[in-house]
Scaffold this active site. Structure first.
Site, short mmCIF file in Angstrom:
data_model
loop_
_atom_site.label_atom_id
_atom_site.label_comp_id
_atom_site.label_asym_id
_atom_site.label_seq_id
_atom_site.Cartn_x
_atom_site.Cartn_y
_atom_site.Cartn_z
N ASN A 9 -26.09 11.25 -2.71
CA ASN A 9 -24.80 11.30 -3.42
C ASN A 9 -24.81 10.25 -4.53
OD1 ASN A 9 -22.16 11.40 -4.26
ND2 ASN A 9 -21.31 10.44 -2.42
N TRP A 10 -24.96 10.72 -5.75
CA TRP A 10 -25.07 9.79 -6.89
C TRP A 10 -23.70 9.25 -7.33
CZ3 TRP A 10 -28.97 12.65 -10.68
CH2 TRP A 10 -30.21 12.77 -10.03
N LYS A 11 -22.64 9.76 -6.76
CA LYS A 11 -21.27 9.33 -7.12
C LYS A 11 -21.10 9.35 -8.65
CE LYS A 11 -21.17 6.57 -2.95
NZ LYS A 11 -20.33 5.78 -2.07
N HIS A 94 -15.18 13.87 1.08
CA HIS A 94 -15.82 12.54 1.05
C HIS A 94 -14.72 11.48 1.13
CE1 HIS A 94 -17.92 9.00 -0.40
NE2 HIS A 94 -19.03 9.60 -0.03
N GLU A 166 -19.37 10.14 8.36
CA GLU A 166 -19.42 8.99 7.45
C GLU A 166 -18.29 8.02 7.79
OE1 GLU A 166 -21.91 9.81 3.82
OE2 GLU A 166 -19.84 10.12 3.24
N SER A 218 -24.35 3.50 4.26
CA SER A 218 -25.37 2.47 4.06
C SER A 218 -26.72 2.82 4.67
CB SER A 218 -24.88 1.12 4.61
OG SER A 218 -23.67 0.75 3.99
N GLY A 239 -25.72 7.14 -0.33
CA GLY A 239 -25.14 6.98 -1.66
C GLY A 239 -26.00 6.01 -2.45
N GLY A 240 -25.76 4.70 -2.27
CA GLY A 240 -26.49 3.67 -3.03
C GLY A 240 -28.00 3.87 -3.02
C1 PEP Z 1 -21.83 8.06 0.50
O1 PEP Z 1 -21.67 8.00 -0.69
O2 PEP Z 1 -21.51 9.05 1.13
C2 PEP Z 1 -22.45 6.90 1.18
C3 PEP Z 1 -22.68 6.99 2.46
O3 PEP Z 1 -22.75 5.79 0.41
P1 PEP Z 1 -23.67 4.55 0.86
O4 PEP Z 1 -24.96 5.12 1.41
O5 PEP Z 1 -23.90 3.78 -0.41
O6 PEP Z 1 -22.93 3.78 1.89
#
Ligand code: PEP
Length: 267
Positions: A9-11, A94, A166, A218, A239-240
Protein backbone atom coordinates in the site's frame (compact mmCIF):
# COMPACT_ATOMS: atom_id res chain seq x y z
CA UNK A 1 -4.90 -24.13 -1.49
CA UNK A 2 -5.02 -20.39 -0.72
CA UNK A 3 -2.37 -18.45 -2.63
CA UNK A 4 -0.12 -16.16 -0.62
CA UNK A 5 -0.78 -12.49 -1.27
CA UNK A 6 1.67 -9.65 -0.59
CA UNK A 7 0.05 -6.25 -1.13
CA UNK A 8 2.07 -3.02 -1.02
CA UNK A 9 0.00 0.00 0.00
CA UNK A 10 1.87 3.04 -1.27
CA UNK A 11 -0.68 5.43 0.32
CA UNK A 12 -0.26 9.06 -0.89
CA UNK A 13 3.42 8.64 -1.77
CA UNK A 14 5.47 8.68 -5.01
CA UNK A 15 5.05 10.78 -8.13
CA UNK A 16 4.93 9.19 -11.59
CA UNK A 17 8.69 8.92 -12.12
CA UNK A 18 9.38 7.66 -8.57
CA UNK A 19 6.65 5.03 -8.96
CA UNK A 20 7.94 3.94 -12.35
CA UNK A 21 11.46 3.57 -10.92
CA UNK A 22 10.16 1.54 -7.97
CA UNK A 23 8.33 -0.84 -10.31
CA UNK A 24 11.49 -1.17 -12.39
CA UNK A 25 13.59 -2.00 -9.31
CA UNK A 26 11.00 -4.47 -8.01
CA UNK A 27 10.81 -6.16 -11.39
CA UNK A 28 14.57 -6.75 -11.30
CA UNK A 29 14.31 -8.42 -7.90
CA UNK A 30 10.99 -10.28 -7.92
CA UNK A 31 10.63 -13.34 -10.10
CA UNK A 32 7.46 -14.92 -11.44
CA UNK A 33 5.88 -16.91 -8.59
CA UNK A 34 3.23 -19.55 -9.06
CA UNK A 35 2.18 -19.64 -5.40
CA UNK A 36 2.55 -15.96 -4.49
CA UNK A 37 0.60 -13.02 -5.81
CA UNK A 38 2.37 -9.67 -5.57
CA UNK A 39 0.04 -6.68 -5.64
CA UNK A 40 0.89 -2.97 -5.80
CA UNK A 41 -1.58 -0.32 -4.62
CA UNK A 42 -0.38 3.02 -6.03
CA UNK A 43 -2.25 6.32 -5.92
CA UNK A 44 -5.26 6.58 -8.21
CA UNK A 45 -3.32 8.83 -10.59
CA UNK A 46 -0.69 6.16 -11.26
CA UNK A 47 -2.90 3.14 -11.82
CA UNK A 48 -3.30 3.72 -15.55
CA UNK A 49 0.40 4.30 -16.45
CA UNK A 50 1.55 1.47 -14.18
CA UNK A 51 -0.98 -0.88 -15.75
CA UNK A 52 1.01 -0.40 -18.98
CA UNK A 53 4.41 -0.77 -17.31
CA UNK A 54 4.03 -3.79 -15.04
CA UNK A 55 4.90 -7.32 -16.05
CA UNK A 56 1.49 -8.87 -15.46
CA UNK A 57 3.04 -12.26 -14.74
CA UNK A 58 4.72 -10.70 -11.69
CA UNK A 59 2.42 -7.97 -10.45
CA UNK A 60 -1.22 -7.07 -10.10
CA UNK A 61 -2.63 -3.70 -9.21
CA UNK A 62 -5.01 -2.62 -6.47
CA UNK A 63 -6.88 0.64 -6.01
CA UNK A 64 -6.58 2.21 -2.56
CA UNK A 65 -10.16 3.46 -2.74
CA UNK A 66 -13.07 4.09 -5.12
CA UNK A 67 -16.64 5.39 -4.93
CA UNK A 68 -19.60 3.01 -4.70
CA UNK A 69 -21.81 4.57 -7.40
CA UNK A 70 -20.97 3.32 -10.89
CA UNK A 71 -21.29 6.79 -12.52
CA UNK A 72 -23.00 10.13 -12.07
CA UNK A 73 -22.70 13.62 -10.65
CA UNK A 74 -20.10 12.85 -7.95
CA UNK A 75 -17.42 15.48 -8.46
CA UNK A 76 -13.92 14.31 -7.66
CA UNK A 77 -14.73 10.61 -7.39
CA UNK A 78 -13.58 7.57 -9.38
CA UNK A 79 -15.87 4.52 -9.57
CA UNK A 80 -15.12 0.82 -9.41
CA UNK A 81 -16.66 0.62 -12.90
CA UNK A 82 -13.93 2.95 -14.19
CA UNK A 83 -11.27 0.78 -12.60
CA UNK A 84 -12.43 -2.46 -14.20
CA UNK A 85 -9.68 -4.03 -16.31
CA UNK A 86 -7.06 -1.80 -14.66
CA UNK A 87 -7.01 -3.38 -11.19
CA UNK A 88 -7.66 -6.85 -9.77
CA UNK A 89 -8.13 -5.64 -6.19
CA UNK A 90 -9.35 -2.66 -4.18
CA UNK A 91 -8.54 -1.79 -0.57
CA UNK A 92 -11.77 -0.99 1.24
CA UNK A 93 -12.17 0.22 4.82
CA UNK A 94 -8.50 0.97 5.39
CA UNK A 95 -8.14 2.55 8.83
CA UNK A 96 -7.07 5.85 7.26
CA UNK A 97 -10.32 5.88 5.25
CA UNK A 98 -12.30 5.05 8.40
CA UNK A 99 -10.54 7.41 10.78
CA UNK A 100 -9.17 10.29 8.66
CA UNK A 101 -12.00 10.42 6.10
CA UNK A 102 -14.77 9.30 8.49
CA UNK A 103 -15.99 6.46 6.29
CA UNK A 104 -18.78 4.72 8.19
CA UNK A 105 -19.92 1.10 8.20
CA UNK A 106 -22.69 1.75 5.64
CA UNK A 107 -20.35 3.40 3.14
CA UNK A 108 -17.83 0.59 3.50
CA UNK A 109 -20.60 -1.99 2.95
CA UNK A 110 -21.67 -0.17 -0.25
CA UNK A 111 -18.06 -0.01 -1.49
CA UNK A 112 -17.56 -3.75 -0.91
CA UNK A 113 -20.77 -4.48 -2.85
CA UNK A 114 -19.73 -2.11 -5.68
CA UNK A 115 -16.32 -3.74 -5.90
CA UNK A 116 -17.79 -7.23 -6.22
CA UNK A 117 -20.44 -5.99 -8.70
CA UNK A 118 -17.62 -4.66 -10.89
CA UNK A 119 -15.50 -7.83 -10.70
CA UNK A 120 -12.81 -6.27 -8.53
CA UNK A 121 -11.81 -8.37 -5.52
CA UNK A 122 -12.23 -6.38 -2.30
CA UNK A 123 -9.47 -6.40 0.29
CA UNK A 124 -11.55 -5.42 3.30
CA UNK A 125 -9.43 -3.96 6.10
CA UNK A 126 -10.67 -4.45 9.66
CA UNK A 127 -9.08 -3.76 13.02
CA UNK A 128 -9.46 -2.17 16.41
CA UNK A 129 -8.05 1.12 17.71
CA UNK A 130 -5.72 1.31 20.71
CA UNK A 131 -8.60 2.39 22.99
CA UNK A 132 -10.74 -0.51 21.79
CA UNK A 133 -7.86 -2.92 22.39
CA UNK A 134 -7.34 -1.60 25.91
CA UNK A 135 -11.07 -1.94 26.58
CA UNK A 136 -10.83 -5.58 25.37
CA UNK A 137 -13.27 -4.87 22.54
CA UNK A 138 -11.24 -6.36 19.68
CA UNK A 139 -13.63 -9.29 19.02
CA UNK A 140 -16.69 -7.05 19.15
CA UNK A 141 -15.14 -4.51 16.77
CA UNK A 142 -14.10 -7.20 14.28
CA UNK A 143 -17.56 -8.75 14.44
CA UNK A 144 -19.33 -5.41 13.86
CA UNK A 145 -17.02 -4.42 10.99
CA UNK A 146 -17.39 -7.80 9.28
CA UNK A 147 -21.13 -8.28 9.71
CA UNK A 148 -21.89 -4.90 8.22
CA UNK A 149 -19.27 -4.82 5.41
CA UNK A 150 -20.24 -8.25 4.10
CA UNK A 151 -24.00 -7.97 4.51
CA UNK A 152 -24.74 -7.64 0.77
CA UNK A 153 -22.57 -10.60 -0.29
CA UNK A 154 -23.27 -14.27 -0.88
CA UNK A 155 -21.14 -17.01 0.71
CA UNK A 156 -19.39 -17.58 -2.64
CA UNK A 157 -18.54 -13.91 -2.93
CA UNK A 158 -17.10 -13.93 0.58
CA UNK A 159 -15.04 -17.04 -0.26
CA UNK A 160 -13.40 -15.19 -3.16
CA UNK A 161 -12.52 -11.99 -1.30
CA UNK A 162 -9.68 -10.96 0.97
CA UNK A 163 -9.84 -9.66 4.55
CA UNK A 164 -6.88 -7.82 6.07
CA UNK A 165 -6.52 -7.68 9.85
CA UNK A 166 -4.91 -4.30 10.48
CA UNK A 167 -4.89 -3.24 14.14
CA UNK A 168 -5.00 0.55 13.95
CA UNK A 169 -2.47 0.90 16.80
CA UNK A 170 0.12 -1.08 14.83
CA UNK A 171 -0.12 0.87 11.56
CA UNK A 172 2.73 3.31 11.04
CA UNK A 173 2.18 6.83 9.81
CA UNK A 174 5.45 6.98 7.88
CA UNK A 175 7.23 9.19 10.40
CA UNK A 176 7.20 6.44 13.04
CA UNK A 177 7.77 3.55 10.63
CA UNK A 178 11.18 2.44 11.93
CA UNK A 179 10.29 2.62 15.58
CA UNK A 180 6.75 1.57 16.14
CA UNK A 181 4.47 -0.53 18.31
CA UNK A 182 4.09 -3.89 16.58
CA UNK A 183 1.54 -6.64 17.03
CA UNK A 184 2.79 -9.87 18.54
CA UNK A 185 2.20 -12.97 16.41
CA UNK A 186 -0.06 -14.49 19.11
CA UNK A 187 -2.23 -11.33 19.11
CA UNK A 188 -2.53 -11.58 15.32
CA UNK A 189 -3.28 -15.30 15.55
CA UNK A 190 -6.19 -14.65 17.96
CA UNK A 191 -7.68 -11.91 15.79
CA UNK A 192 -7.41 -14.03 12.64
CA UNK A 193 -9.18 -16.86 14.47
CA UNK A 194 -11.96 -14.44 15.42
CA UNK A 195 -12.26 -13.29 11.78
CA UNK A 196 -12.49 -16.84 10.41
CA UNK A 197 -14.92 -17.82 13.17
CA UNK A 198 -17.20 -14.91 12.25
CA UNK A 199 -17.09 -15.90 8.59
CA UNK A 200 -17.91 -19.48 9.61
CA UNK A 201 -20.95 -18.36 11.64
CA UNK A 202 -22.20 -15.99 8.95
CA UNK A 203 -21.30 -17.77 5.69
CA UNK A 204 -20.41 -21.36 6.57
CA UNK A 205 -17.39 -23.65 6.57
CA UNK A 206 -16.41 -23.30 2.90
CA UNK A 207 -16.24 -19.50 3.03
CA UNK A 208 -14.34 -19.56 6.34
CA UNK A 209 -11.74 -21.89 4.83
CA UNK A 210 -11.44 -20.24 1.42
CA UNK A 211 -11.41 -16.53 2.28
CA UNK A 212 -7.87 -15.17 2.35
CA UNK A 213 -6.83 -13.29 5.48
CA UNK A 214 -3.82 -10.95 5.50
CA UNK A 215 -2.00 -9.20 8.30
CA UNK A 216 -1.00 -5.52 8.06
CA UNK A 217 0.62 -3.19 10.59
CA UNK A 218 4.34 -2.33 10.50
CA UNK A 219 5.18 -5.55 8.69
CA UNK A 220 8.63 -5.63 7.12
CA UNK A 221 11.31 -8.03 5.92
CA UNK A 222 12.40 -8.80 9.50
CA UNK A 223 9.01 -9.84 10.85
CA UNK A 224 7.39 -11.08 7.61
CA UNK A 225 8.12 -14.74 8.17
CA UNK A 226 6.81 -14.72 11.75
CA UNK A 227 3.47 -13.30 10.58
CA UNK A 228 3.30 -15.55 7.52
CA UNK A 229 3.79 -18.64 9.71
CA UNK A 230 0.64 -17.87 11.72
CA UNK A 231 -2.10 -20.41 11.14
CA UNK A 232 -4.81 -18.84 8.96
CA UNK A 233 -2.67 -15.94 7.68
CA UNK A 234 -2.32 -15.90 3.89
CA UNK A 235 -0.17 -12.87 3.34
CA UNK A 236 0.81 -9.34 4.28
CA UNK A 237 -0.28 -5.77 3.62
CA UNK A 238 2.75 -3.54 4.24
CA UNK A 239 2.56 0.24 3.91
CA UNK A 240 5.92 1.86 4.77
CA UNK A 241 7.97 -1.21 3.83
CA UNK A 242 6.38 -1.39 0.38
CA UNK A 243 8.02 1.91 -0.64
CA UNK A 244 11.49 0.43 -0.27
CA UNK A 245 12.40 -2.08 -2.99
CA UNK A 246 14.90 -3.94 -0.80
CA UNK A 247 12.30 -4.37 1.94
CA UNK A 248 9.35 -5.25 -0.27
CA UNK A 249 11.24 -7.74 -2.44
CA UNK A 250 12.72 -9.30 0.72
CA UNK A 251 9.16 -9.80 2.04
CA UNK A 252 8.20 -11.62 -1.16
CA UNK A 253 11.37 -13.69 -0.88
CA UNK A 254 10.52 -14.52 2.75
CA UNK A 255 7.17 -15.91 1.59
CA UNK A 256 8.89 -17.88 -1.17
CA UNK A 257 11.43 -19.30 1.26
CA UNK A 258 8.69 -20.34 3.67
CA UNK A 259 6.84 -22.18 0.88
CA UNK A 260 10.05 -23.90 -0.22
CA UNK A 261 10.84 -24.93 3.36
CA UNK A 262 7.34 -26.37 3.69
CA UNK A 263 7.76 -28.34 0.44
CA UNK A 264 11.06 -29.66 1.78
CA UNK A 265 9.33 -30.90 4.94
CA UNK A 266 6.50 -32.56 2.95
CA UNK A 267 8.88 -34.43 0.62
C1 PEP B 1 -1.06 -0.04 5.80
O1 PEP B 1 -0.89 0.96 5.14
O2 PEP B 1 -2.05 -0.73 5.64
C2 PEP B 1 -0.02 -0.41 6.78
C3 PEP B 1 -0.16 -1.52 7.44
O3 PEP B 1 1.06 0.45 6.93
P1 PEP B 1 2.44 0.13 7.70
O4 PEP B 1 2.94 -1.20 7.17
O5 PEP B 1 3.35 1.25 7.32
O6 PEP B 1 2.14 0.06 9.15
Amino acid sequence: MRRILIVGNWKMHLNASQASLLVHRLSERIKIHRDIEVVLAPSMLLIQPLSLQIDRRKFRLAAQNAYFKDEGAYTGEVSFTMLQELVHYALIGHSERRHVFNENLGLIRDKVAASVRNNITPILCVGETKDEKQAKETSRVLHDQLISALSDLTANEVSAMVIAYEPVWAISNGANYANHEVAKPDEVAKAVQVIRHNIFELYGKKASEEVRVLYGGSSNSQNARAYLEIDGVDGLLPGGASLNYHEFSAMVNAADKMLNDRKGIDE
